[in-house]
Scaffold this motif. Sequence first.
Motif, mmCIF file in Angstrom:
data_model
loop_
_atom_site.group_PDB
_atom_site.id
_atom_site.type_symbol
_atom_site.label_atom_id
_atom_site.label_comp_id
_atom_site.label_asym_id
_atom_site.label_seq_id
_atom_site.Cartn_x
_atom_site.Cartn_y
_atom_site.Cartn_z
ATOM 1 N N GLY A 131 31.762 30.485 -38.756
ATOM 2 C CA GLY A 131 31.225 30.368 -40.104
ATOM 3 C C GLY A 131 31.977 29.298 -40.867
ATOM 4 O O GLY A 131 33.100 28.940 -40.528
ATOM 5 N N LYS A 132 31.352 28.808 -41.924
ATOM 6 C CA LYS A 132 31.961 27.765 -42.733
ATOM 7 C C LYS A 132 31.629 28.030 -44.193
ATOM 8 O O LYS A 132 30.475 28.286 -44.538
ATOM 9 N N ARG A 133 32.642 28.015 -45.048
ATOM 10 C CA ARG A 133 32.391 28.158 -46.479
ATOM 11 C C ARG A 133 33.535 27.551 -47.275
ATOM 12 O O ARG A 133 34.587 27.200 -46.731
ATOM 13 N N VAL A 177 37.695 24.017 -47.743
ATOM 14 C CA VAL A 177 36.695 24.428 -46.760
ATOM 15 C C VAL A 177 37.411 25.112 -45.607
ATOM 16 O O VAL A 177 38.354 24.555 -45.029
ATOM 17 N N ILE A 178 36.976 26.315 -45.282
ATOM 18 C CA ILE A 178 37.570 27.053 -44.172
ATOM 19 C C ILE A 178 36.493 27.387 -43.144
ATOM 20 O O ILE A 178 35.299 27.374 -43.438
ATOM 21 N N PHE A 179 36.945 27.665 -41.932
ATOM 22 C CA PHE A 179 36.070 28.074 -40.837
ATOM 23 C C PHE A 179 36.516 29.471 -40.412
ATOM 24 O O PHE A 179 37.721 29.735 -40.329
ATOM 25 N N GLU A 180 35.582 30.344 -40.141
ATOM 26 C CA GLU A 180 35.947 31.730 -39.860
ATOM 27 C C GLU A 180 34.924 32.375 -38.952
ATOM 28 O O GLU A 180 33.775 31.930 -38.864
ATOM 29 N N ALA A 205 40.266 29.583 -39.813
ATOM 30 C CA ALA A 205 40.825 28.278 -39.464
ATOM 31 C C ALA A 205 40.882 27.425 -40.727
ATOM 32 O O ALA A 205 39.849 27.148 -41.348
ATOM 33 N N TRP A 206 42.093 27.013 -41.077
ATOM 34 C CA TRP A 206 42.290 26.212 -42.292
ATOM 35 C C TRP A 206 42.104 24.733 -42.019
ATOM 36 O O TRP A 206 42.068 23.920 -42.951
#
Length: 423
Positions: free
Chosen positions: A81-83, A93-96, A110-111
């Motif tokens: 995911g990305k938000r 913006v982070i990825f999760e 993920a930072w």
Amino acid sequence: MNVDDHAEALASDLGVDKEEVKADLQNLIEYSVPVEEAKQSLRRKYGGGSGGSAAPSTVEIDDVTTEMGNVTVTAKVLTVGKRSIRYQGNEQVIFEGELADGTGKISYTAWNDFSLAPGQVITAGNANVREWEGEPELNLGESTNVAREETDIDVPYDVGGDSTLAEVEPGDRGVALELTVLEVEEKVIDGRDGETTIKSGVVADESARLPFTDWEARAGLEEGATIRAENVYVREFRGVPSINFSEFTTVEPLSREVDVRDTATRMSVREAVETGGAFDVEVLGNVVAVRDGSGLIQRCPECGRVIQKGQCRSHGQVDGQDDLRVKAIVDDGTGTVTAILDDELTAEVYGGGLEKARQQARDAMDQEVVADTIRDTIVGLEFRVRGNLSVDDYGANLEASEFDETADDPTERAKSLLSGVDA
């Protein structure tokens, strides 16, 4: 280990002033940076490199605990995911999503953009472990090394995030859903950057119905639309999962119809309450009482709260606006829940609207007479109640969308239940 101990050990390792390190460490922790990640950041700031001679332990996912500092795991990427979030006053913006191996799965944030994709097998070295909602989660930051593996691994989980509404849980990220939009409302809220237009309402698929919020107020999200939404995340709202569309969510129209479940999930009161909150649930039980605060009531014109003797808890003395409401205690033998009926459902059980209620209250010189009339009408009878359940420290409330007296023969239903037990 407290902040002083962390700061003292870090200052000794780096050869710098403890108080300066402590101030920097406290500042990072106040911004919700995990302790180990904050220490790594300070090592880089003071030129200490990654610090420590011991390499992070290589562990299987099922063995990861919140007591661990940094670990190395080899796992398959299930979802990405990305938000965008607000972090230390800036947009980040982070990825999760989730990672899995043969022993279990774990969520991650993920930072940095490591170009993760569902189905990849990676080794994440020096990943920080933090606690998130009582469970361990991996933080992949600047000090984390992510390497692609050529060898696949078998995992007992689906890859890609495709799900149904009945399967999603609060905390899920990178989810893909195929939905019908049932209800939509556009409104303006006070967002983090000022007034923001959003859309909210209800979406459905073959398995369930859930509330949603679209933070981008997309034009394609209209009542009756059938869509595929990818990269959605799930929050908890009033005890139930809530579907959230971010700026990075992709929404495309579907060429097929999505069958919508028309019936609510039938549960006993105890089962419903034990869920901690449920959307579109149905219970069957007897009304054993009508609580105070029912019948003809007054609400604050500013916030809509029920007022007492012209006083609102938030706005003080106000001129109340008349409304109708019922708070009925429903008991099915397994537990009790308070069914809350709005003005329309209350008018149905009362047999009239506001004007009738006002007139009855004037004639009796007592507005409580309206609640008494409702008590005489519904107490002791069995009703089917459908709506959204919330559970908090004050009890369980079922915001009713349907409230119908049952036509079932209780004797026949009892026989049916007993025959099921005997079988």
